[in-house]
Design a protein around this motif. Sequence first.
Motif, PDB file in Angstrom:
ATOM      1  N   ASN A   1      -0.349  11.252   8.641  1.00  0.00           N
ATOM      2  CA  ASN A   1      -0.083  12.078   7.464  1.00  0.00           C
ATOM      3  C   ASN A   1       0.112  11.309   6.168  1.00  0.00           C
ATOM      4  OD1 ASN A   1       0.198  14.985   8.463  1.00  0.00           O
ATOM      5  ND2 ASN A   1       1.348  13.801   9.966  1.00  0.00           N
ATOM      6  N   CYS A   2       0.152  10.002   6.233  1.00  0.00           N
ATOM      7  CA  CYS A   2       0.426   9.235   5.013  1.00  0.00           C
ATOM      8  C   CYS A   2      -0.732   9.400   4.022  1.00  0.00           C
ATOM      9  CB  CYS A   2       0.593   7.757   5.349  1.00  0.00           C
ATOM     10  SG  CYS A   2       0.639   6.733   3.874  1.00  0.00           S
ATOM     11  N   PRO A   3      -0.466   9.919   2.828  1.00  0.00           N
ATOM     12  CA  PRO A   3      -1.571  10.092   1.883  1.00  0.00           C
ATOM     13  C   PRO A   3      -2.211   8.778   1.487  1.00  0.00           C
ATOM     14  CG  PRO A   3       0.542  10.645   0.837  1.00  0.00           C
ATOM     15  CD  PRO A   3       0.814  10.396   2.287  1.00  0.00           C
TER      16      PRO A   3
ATOM     17  N   GLN B   1       0.835  -1.211   0.000  1.00  0.00           N
ATOM     18  CA  GLN B   1       0.000   0.000   0.000  1.00  0.00           C
ATOM     19  C   GLN B   1       0.871   1.263   0.000  1.00  0.00           C
ATOM     20  OE1 GLN B   1      -3.031  -0.330   2.975  1.00  0.00           O
ATOM     21  NE2 GLN B   1      -4.026   1.563   2.332  1.00  0.00           N
ATOM     22  N   CYS B   2       2.088   1.125   0.485  1.00  0.00           N
ATOM     23  CA  CYS B   2       3.012   2.265   0.511  1.00  0.00           C
ATOM     24  C   CYS B   2       3.494   2.535  -0.904  1.00  0.00           C
ATOM     25  CB  CYS B   2       4.194   1.954   1.422  1.00  0.00           C
ATOM     26  SG  CYS B   2       5.573   3.089   1.223  1.00  0.00           S
ATOM     27  N   VAL B   3       3.289   3.767  -1.371  1.00  0.00           N
ATOM     28  CA  VAL B   3       3.712   4.104  -2.741  1.00  0.00           C
ATOM     29  C   VAL B   3       5.118   4.715  -2.761  1.00  0.00           C
ATOM     30  CG1 VAL B   3       1.377   4.369  -3.635  1.00  0.00           C
ATOM     31  CG2 VAL B   3       2.529   6.350  -2.669  1.00  0.00           C
ATOM     32  N   ARG B   4       5.775   4.720  -1.627  1.00  0.00           N
ATOM     33  CA  ARG B   4       7.146   5.256  -1.471  1.00  0.00           C
ATOM     34  C   ARG B   4       7.241   6.719  -1.874  1.00  0.00           C
ATOM     35  NH1 ARG B   4       7.846   0.531  -4.014  1.00  0.00           N
ATOM     36  NH2 ARG B   4       8.586   1.537  -5.914  1.00  0.00           N
ATOM     37  N   CYS B   5       6.183   7.467  -1.559  1.00  0.00           N
ATOM     38  CA  CYS B   5       6.175   8.879  -1.950  1.00  0.00           C
ATOM     39  C   CYS B   5       7.154   9.704  -1.129  1.00  0.00           C
ATOM     40  CB  CYS B   5       4.771   9.452  -1.804  1.00  0.00           C
ATOM     41  SG  CYS B   5       4.226   9.609  -0.097  1.00  0.00           S
ATOM     42  N   GLY B   6       7.519   9.203   0.047  1.00  0.00           N
ATOM     43  CA  GLY B   6       8.503   9.915   0.863  1.00  0.00           C
ATOM     44  C   GLY B   6       7.923  11.030   1.714  1.00  0.00           C
ATOM     45  N   SER B   7       6.602  11.180   1.737  1.00  0.00           N
ATOM     46  CA  SER B   7       6.007  12.238   2.574  1.00  0.00           C
ATOM     47  C   SER B   7       6.444  12.090   4.027  1.00  0.00           C
ATOM     48  CB  SER B   7       4.474  12.175   2.542  1.00  0.00           C
ATOM     49  OG  SER B   7       4.021  12.359   1.249  1.00  0.00           O
ATOM     50  N   CYS B   8       6.605  10.841   4.452  1.00  0.00           N
ATOM     51  CA  CYS B   8       6.940  10.594   5.853  1.00  0.00           C
ATOM     52  C   CYS B   8       8.339  11.081   6.219  1.00  0.00           C
ATOM     53  CB  CYS B   8       6.761   9.120   6.179  1.00  0.00           C
ATOM     54  SG  CYS B   8       7.347   8.044   4.883  1.00  0.00           S
ATOM     55  N   ARG B   9       9.173  11.356   5.227  1.00  0.00           N
ATOM     56  CA  ARG B   9      10.489  11.941   5.542  1.00  0.00           C
ATOM     57  C   ARG B   9      10.337  13.248   6.314  1.00  0.00           C
ATOM     58  NH1 ARG B   9      15.284  10.780   2.330  1.00  0.00           N
ATOM     59  NH2 ARG B   9      15.892  12.955   2.548  1.00  0.00           N
TER      60      ARG B   9
HETATM   61  S1  SF4 Z   1       3.902   8.625   3.429  1.00  0.00           S
HETATM   62 FE1  SF4 Z   1       5.518   7.123   3.771  1.00  0.00          FE
HETATM   63  S2  SF4 Z   1       4.382   5.278   4.384  1.00  0.00           S
HETATM   64 FE2  SF4 Z   1       2.909   6.617   3.376  1.00  0.00          FE
HETATM   65  S3  SF4 Z   1       2.914   5.991   1.208  1.00  0.00           S
HETATM   66 FE3  SF4 Z   1       4.359   7.689   1.410  1.00  0.00          FE
HETATM   67  S4  SF4 Z   1       6.336   6.651   1.735  1.00  0.00           S
HETATM   68 FE4  SF4 Z   1       4.759   5.124   2.159  1.00  0.00          FE
END
Ligand code: SF4
Lengths: 465, 350
Positions: free
Chosen positions: B70-72, B10-18
């Motif tokens: 916060n994960c989209p 389900q994680c799209v590796r968008c990196g928002s969590c950075r």
């Molecule tokens: S915010 Fe983090 S955990 Fe959520 S989809 Fe993006 S990379 Fe994955």
Amino acid sequence: MTRLTEIVMMNILQELKEIVGDRVSASPGEMCCYAGDASQVVGLPDFVVRPESTGQVSRILRLCSEHLIPAVARGAGTGLAGGCSPVRGGIVLDMSGMNRILEIDIENQQAIVEPGVIAEKLNSALKPYGFFFPPDPGSLAMCTIGGMISYNSSGMRSVKYGTVRNYVLDLEVVLADGRVIHTGKKVLKSSAGYDLTRLFVGSEGTLGIITRAGLKIAPMPRTRKLVLACFDEAENAGRTVIRIFSSGITPSACEILDRTTLQVLKLCDPMPAIPEDGDVILFEVDGTESSTSEAVRQISEICQPTAKSVRIADGPEMDGIWAARRLVGAAISRLDPMKTRIYMGEDVGVPIKEIPALIKKVQQIAAKLDIPAMKYGHIGDGNLHVALFIDVMNKEQWEKLLLAADKIHRAAMELGGTVSSEHGIGLARAEYLPEQVGTEAFSVMQSIKKALDPKGILNPGKMGL
Amino acid sequence: MNLDLRAINQCVRCGSCRTFCPVFEESGWESANTRGRIMILKALTCGLQPDSQVLDSLNTCTTCGICTENCPAGVNPPEMIESARRQLVSLGKMTRQQADLSRNILASGNTFAESSDRLSWLTDRSLLTKKADYVYFVGCMNSYRYTETAANTFALLHRFGATILPKELCCGSPLLRTGFDARRFVDENCRQIAETGARTVITGCAGCYTTLKKSYPQDFRVQSVPEFLALHISQLDIAQLDLTVTYHDPCHLGRHNQIYEQPRRVIEAICRLKEMKTSGKAARCCGGGGGVRAGYKDLSLQMARKRLEDVPDGVDYIVASCPLCIRNLRDAGAGEKVIDLVDLVAMAVR
Ligand code: SF4
Ligand SMILES: Cc1cc2nc3c(=O)[nH]c(=O)nc-3n(C[C@H](O)[C@H](O)[C@H](O)COP(=O)(O)OP(=O)(O)OC[C@H]3O[C@@H](n4cnc5c(N)ncnc54)[C@H](O)[C@@H]3O)c2cc1C
Ligand code: SF4
């Protein structure tokens, strides 16, 4: 270039330690974390280093050059083309630790930054001066300036303010052999020799590693207002956009959100206030109170005859809509937790006039392959983001996705457009580059690459180079 | 390893969590970030060996849940990470600190390996009734370290008919958070709670609260002290205090259980409240949870120091409602300026 033998690996690790101390890793788990970005392009590096200075980057590249080791620059790894994926192993240089804002020079309308500065952090630092760095990708909160420069990123406001390319005045770059150059001066314009600055913008880490950037900044507009126009059909919405631009209005943002996108937005938390049901165009205008009011009036008038509804938003409501819009592309699994958004065929662009045709083609491709496609994006500059989402554990759906992405890329090229408006080529779209630019132009790119990186150590394989 | 691939994918590796992960902010390595942890989970399903770096990556998650918030894509990383910790422990893969922690807790029944009486702070044992409407679940921290807070809490709750378990054991939270089985403690505490006949268990520790609520059989209602106080504050004879305080939202009360408003209601009944730079859903973690304080003390205190930077100027106290947060914030330099909500109430009760 072959994979490194164990003994060479040990020696290189030792040398890297001498350069960056404990800011180097070769542990298998860490290597997995640096395998790629948000695209499907992956490759395991042999080492990851987190340099802190230009001097360190220079020494690392000299080492790479000497031992023919691939060197792959990485910002925040939010890219969508595999630009930072170390597909041939080697050393990943994680530049996000070089994150100082070195100077904010309001008199000269410039900011000088290290490449790891996060775009939003730069904007927070500029805010008290009433200035901002206009290119605003959806990933603004997490992507680095170095990554943005290397992909020539842009965003919702590029329709008025242009892309990163318009804001880079000078770059400090470490070349493949470790030499350090500056590409410009601290001036707003210069007419001195080849435009090396522009050459490095969009070069995806294939020509050198950026260690410092002089950026042009802009005063923040006093007011922003938003017109939300809802249409029965996306194609119809596209035609209205063309009419707006033809009438001489330049919105500061012009975004399309199709029905599916609206459904996804309604599942976000906090939910933005978009009760509309249809295909929505968001027109933002900025400027003074009176100029924005006039532009809003004109846009509403042009939309009225074809739109289902037209309304105006500003203040916190507008901010909420934009915040949700920024990350909507990643939020699609909220609609169906069994499905994941795969970034492929997601960034095509065409001349604005061809937008209705592109939308139609994308719809046909998705329908024929029976694959769900959400459409959103910067319609004002002809850039349509297509979000394909599948059950990633289903092989058949993967095959359909690859086919759909390919067809979307080709459709854009047939309409005189580009396979990437802002996300870059990386490896994900490398196969299309010669066709899009033409073999002769591509061979010029190859020559440039050869001149600057004769050993081919910088981000090998990317852009087909 | 047999991890939930659906959740991982389900994680799209968008990196928002950075932007959010407090551990990543201190470390800078991708493996110390939510996305990196998820990539490690995926690699574990493909044969990555869980070496010490992998264990560090997974064990440095404070389970603060700000990534979930916060994960989209709607991913719940701490849940996935805790599940991986359990599997690794069941395969015998754990750090020395994890092994020590579990051995000590299992042997002593508390997180400090204390052999002394858990109720030493209680001067009048006759107040303990066999039957009661409410049980005050004290928790290890307040039983052994913040005994004055335990005494203040019991003094308040006793007025409403609360008792304490005669042989309370650790709720099991540190074991569960770090991948171990805590059934023995759950069963024993449940048995004692049932004997009191109480329908409600009240606790002043955010860690105990989450555990009692989510890992115990749902035979009784669980209430946090702030919830209880918010409901009963009008029944207490409260004096207005000329103080300005700020409130630190413990992750396991706030983001994990949506208890934001009740502690604020209690504070505002007593004195002025000035919010921290980040608060409510966006509150920064103190760095102490998820076994991080026990396993990685320096890192934990670094995060606590960052949290203290959020404290607004001109406040007399930093109020929290979790002894784990209180300890970490105190140790990070705020000292006695950090107090429990109950201690503030105790100051105001006439
Ligand atoms: S915010 Fe983090 S955990 Fe959520 S989809 Fe993006 S990379 Fe994955
Ligand atoms: C949810 C989401 C929304 C997005 N929205 C947009 C959008 O609206 N517009 C847009 O343009 N993009 C968007 N993107 C794509 C991406 O975020 C941008 O391309 C961003 O600029 C990449 O920055 P990064 O720091 O993550 O770079 P990375 O992905 O780490 O790297 C990108 C490229 O830059 C190179 N590079 C990085 N640093 C350096 C350096 N110092 N020197 C030389 N080369 C370097 C890398 O080798 C790679 O080729 C989005 C991505 C996501 C996940
Ligand atoms: S729960 Fe907190 S510490 Fe753990 S990965 Fe998420 S943000 Fe980081």
